[in-house]
Design a protein around this motif. Sequence first.
Motif, short mmCIF file in Angstrom:
data_model
loop_
_atom_site.label_atom_id
_atom_site.label_comp_id
_atom_site.label_asym_id
_atom_site.label_seq_id
_atom_site.Cartn_x
_atom_site.Cartn_y
_atom_site.Cartn_z
N ILE A 137 10.81 43.99 -22.68
CA ILE A 137 9.35 43.95 -22.56
C ILE A 137 8.68 44.22 -23.90
N LEU A 138 9.00 45.36 -24.53
CA LEU A 138 8.32 45.71 -25.78
C LEU A 138 8.67 44.73 -26.89
N GLY A 139 9.95 44.34 -27.00
CA GLY A 139 10.35 43.44 -28.06
C GLY A 139 9.58 42.13 -28.02
N ASN A 140 9.44 41.55 -26.83
CA ASN A 140 8.74 40.27 -26.72
C ASN A 140 7.23 40.41 -26.80
N VAL A 141 6.68 41.42 -26.16
CA VAL A 141 5.22 41.60 -26.18
C VAL A 141 4.75 41.94 -27.60
N ALA A 142 5.47 42.81 -28.30
CA ALA A 142 5.07 43.19 -29.66
C ALA A 142 5.20 42.01 -30.61
N ALA A 143 6.16 41.13 -30.40
CA ALA A 143 6.35 39.98 -31.28
C ALA A 143 5.17 39.03 -31.23
N VAL A 144 4.46 38.99 -30.10
CA VAL A 144 3.33 38.08 -29.94
C VAL A 144 2.24 38.35 -30.97
N ARG A 145 2.05 39.61 -31.35
CA ARG A 145 0.95 40.01 -32.22
C ARG A 145 1.32 40.03 -33.70
N ARG A 196 8.92 40.43 -39.31
CA ARG A 196 8.64 41.41 -38.23
C ARG A 196 8.74 40.73 -36.87
N LEU A 197 8.34 39.47 -36.79
CA LEU A 197 8.48 38.74 -35.53
C LEU A 197 9.95 38.64 -35.15
N LEU A 198 10.79 38.29 -36.12
CA LEU A 198 12.23 38.19 -35.84
C LEU A 198 12.84 39.56 -35.55
N ALA A 199 12.25 40.62 -36.13
CA ALA A 199 12.72 41.98 -35.85
C ALA A 199 12.49 42.34 -34.39
N TYR A 200 11.26 42.12 -33.92
CA TYR A 200 10.97 42.42 -32.52
C TYR A 200 11.73 41.48 -31.59
N SER A 201 11.92 40.26 -32.03
CA SER A 201 12.73 39.32 -31.25
C SER A 201 14.15 39.84 -31.08
N SER A 202 14.72 40.40 -32.16
CA SER A 202 16.10 40.92 -32.08
C SER A 202 16.18 42.09 -31.12
N ILE A 203 15.12 42.90 -31.05
CA ILE A 203 15.08 44.01 -30.09
C ILE A 203 15.15 43.47 -28.67
N ALA A 204 14.40 42.40 -28.41
CA ALA A 204 14.42 41.79 -27.09
C ALA A 204 15.80 41.23 -26.76
N HIS A 205 16.43 40.59 -27.74
CA HIS A 205 17.76 40.02 -27.49
C HIS A 205 18.80 41.10 -27.20
N VAL A 206 18.64 42.26 -27.82
CA VAL A 206 19.53 43.38 -27.50
C VAL A 206 19.37 43.77 -26.04
N ALA A 236 13.89 39.93 -17.32
CA ALA A 236 14.46 39.13 -18.41
C ALA A 236 13.90 37.71 -18.40
N LEU A 237 13.76 37.13 -17.21
CA LEU A 237 13.22 35.78 -17.11
C LEU A 237 11.75 35.72 -17.54
N LEU A 238 10.97 36.69 -17.09
CA LEU A 238 9.54 36.71 -17.44
C LEU A 238 9.34 36.94 -18.93
N THR A 239 10.10 37.84 -19.50
CA THR A 239 9.94 38.11 -20.93
C THR A 239 10.46 36.96 -21.78
N SER A 240 11.42 36.20 -21.28
CA SER A 240 11.87 34.99 -21.99
C SER A 240 10.74 33.98 -22.07
N THR A 241 9.91 33.94 -21.04
CA THR A 241 8.73 33.07 -21.06
C THR A 241 7.76 33.51 -22.15
N VAL A 242 7.60 34.83 -22.29
CA VAL A 242 6.73 35.36 -23.35
C VAL A 242 7.28 34.98 -24.73
N SER A 243 8.60 35.04 -24.89
CA SER A 243 9.19 34.70 -26.19
C SER A 243 8.93 33.24 -26.54
#
Length: 487
Positions: free
Chosen positions: A294-302, A308-318, A422-429
């Motif tokens: 949740i945080l990794g994908n939502v924070a990457a949006v901003r 930094r986008l790829l950093a938050y993306s990596s958090i989500a992938h973890v 996981a499915l919903l946050t993948s949509t956010v990504s």
Amino acid sequence: MTGFAQGLLDALLRDTHLIVPQLFLMAVATLMLWPGDLFFNRNEKHKWAPITLLILAVTAVLITKTADGEGFSRMFRVDGLTRGFQMLCVLAAAGTVALSVKLLDSLKQQTVEYYALILFSLAGMLFLCGASDLISVYFSIELMAISIYILVAYLRDRATSVEAGMKYFLLGAFSSGILVYGISLLYGAGGGITTNLEDLNRALALTPTTSSLLVYAGVLMVLVGMAFKVAAVPFHMWAPDAYEGAPTPITAFMATAPKAAALAAFLRVFGTGFHGVSSDWVLPLTYIAGASMILGNVAAVRQESMKRLLAYSSIAHVGYMLLGVLSGDPKAGAQAVWLYMLIYIVMNTGAFAVVIYLQAKNEGERIEDFKGLGRKHPVLAFAMMIFLLSLAGIPPLVGFFGKFYLFKLAIEQGYVTLTVIALLTSTVSAYYYLGVVKEMYFKEPEGEAAPMGAAQVFIVSLACILVLVGTAFGPWLLKWAGEIFWV
């Protein structure tokens, strides 16, 4: 010679064959640091990159030649899980070295120490992949992390790089202290007999009720210490700043290789050592995985910075990969995580190669720097689009199959709510990845296209081809992973 010294020497001679790749890496890295600087002058330091790639190729061969076994008082084990994740670490390190040449040349920061530190860190990762004792887990993590602390602050004339390295070091030292304290609690709870994962699992299962709080605290502290190493929420605070301040190839390295090694340790520690007390860690790890998504994908949006986008993306992938750790089936979970990590390394390395290309023109730090790339460099923009859409898990690209196998496994194990998250946050990504695609194809370009280095052309081309080939053979990927994954 005393009996203890003789016993230690006998053990080293008997078990050394298990750690030949690590010994080779450390020996070569030491030679590079000592007389190595005498071979090339300052303008020829880039020649260390192909030498390092050759060293990594030899290491990969040594890994495949290492036979199964357990040694060093059962502190290190070589099996399918060990070899599989060791190969991922070597692959990620090779991508990092190839990405480094042009950027370090442009910054006039080529040094032999840079490549030696990558090799030292990789040695720690190879140890961590096979660590079968909590003590060896700790020392492997420290060998891996200390070199990365230095690499993050490598550009010492940049305040952001030094600040990132210091922040990473301080938080890393704090998390290591928590990890050690957790290990000491579990050692005491198990009767002060062993820290070997298999023996500890049996000892903790027999722990009296009066010691259950001690076990719970110890397990949670080990979980916290290891979650920090993979930048899982809420232990991710260091990641965005460290990723942004580090040299971009090291950012790519941190996003892949240490995570692969730490996830191997996760699978072994929680799948073997804490299997008998799973009720103590399954729920906290479930919350950590969900929060990371949740945080990794939502924070990457901003984010406006691409790193930094790829950093938050990596958090989500973890967060997604922790679904495999939660699996009640260790073999299936390890295979799914390994396959996902392999796909992620390829996609991530390709994406960072494009970022480094833009940085050659003093761009690439911000998402708006991708403006008009589709017109200036159509092939490069197409490759970047493939990487981003695959990272988002959009079918039929190979990233979709990586997520599909993990999500399918999670549902089979009863983690339905977590899979929905996981499915919903993948949509956010998909939203923020498509934002970069929009900049490339729907904005007017500024400036002229710069030439690409040979290494960048090779990495982008190879990564794009691998993603497309993986896409074509997606339904057979898990079967393939099972055939080469000797668990």
